[in-house]
Enzyme design. Structure first.
Site, short mmCIF file in Angstrom:
data_model
loop_
_atom_site.label_atom_id
_atom_site.label_comp_id
_atom_site.label_asym_id
_atom_site.label_seq_id
_atom_site.Cartn_x
_atom_site.Cartn_y
_atom_site.Cartn_z
CG HIS A 10 46.97 43.03 39.09
ND1 HIS A 10 48.14 43.32 39.74
CD2 HIS A 10 46.39 42.00 39.79
CE1 HIS A 10 48.26 42.51 40.81
NE2 HIS A 10 47.23 41.71 40.85
CD GLU A 61 42.14 37.01 47.51
OE1 GLU A 61 42.94 36.08 47.68
OE2 GLU A 61 42.45 38.20 47.67
CG ASP A 62 39.70 39.54 43.48
OD1 ASP A 62 39.40 39.50 44.68
OD2 ASP A 62 40.74 40.08 43.06
#
Ligand code: ZN
Length: 184
Positions: free
Chosen positions: A34, A64-65
């Site tokens: 991605h 964020e992840d």
């Protein structure tokens, strides 16, 4: 640091930080796929002249992840890359529904470069919904997702015709896939 070195470092950094993550779709692609896709969309649509922007696209989900901090990105890359990644990072302390609402409400206020990353991200996510939706998502949930992505994109579009066109194609394709009887 040369542009080539910056980008090589961005891919290596993202690969290490996202090493254990996979996409939610049925085919469970490595998360890195991605990030590569988003960076390539941004690079092609902007002519590849802004290495910091492309590095930030590679790193756009790192804070964020993966719990990576703004400071780590500033130290490993530079302040511009770090501020771009921060600008495209949701506040994870907020509930999911509120984050989704804020993405629609704040899209138009982002910088042109942050808009490019976010629109490429939405394009990649819509392609994934069409190609390999999460196994537990109903057709209705996928429809809602596409409608939400269109609402976010409304605030992001208008600065780069190539990015707008890629998003429109991905959204139309996702909607066509959902309209087929086999989608049920
Ligand atoms: Zn993303």
């Amino acid at each position: 640091m040369s542009d080539a070195t910056l980008l090589a470092r961005a891919y290596a950094f993202a690969a290490a930080r996202h090493a254990d993550q996979r996409r939610k779709g049925e085919s469970r692609e490595p998360y890195l796929n991605h990030l590569c896709e988003v960076a390539e969309i941004v690079a092609l649509a902007t002519g590849g002249s802004d290495a910091n922007l492309i590095a930030a696209a590679v790193l756009h989900d790192a804070i964020e992840d993966t719990g990576t901090t703004h400071g780590e990105i500033a130290a490993s890359f530079n302040a511009d890359v770090a501020s771009l990644v921060s600008e495209v990072t949701d506040d994870k302390s907020l509930p999911k529904a509120e984050r989704k609402r804020l993405q629609v409400a704040t899209a138009a206020k982002k910088s042109t470069r942050a808009k490019a990353i976010k629109l490429a991200d939405a394009t990649s996510n819509l392609r994934a919904i069409a190609k390999s939706p999460p196994a537990d998502w109903t057709v209705e949930r996928r429809r809602e997702y596409v409608a939400w992505a269109r609402a976010v994109a409304e605030g992001l579009r208008g600065t780069n015709p190539a990015l707008d066109a890629l998003f429109d194609a991905a959204a139309a394709h996702a909607e066509a896939a959902l309209a087929e009887p086999s989608a049920r």
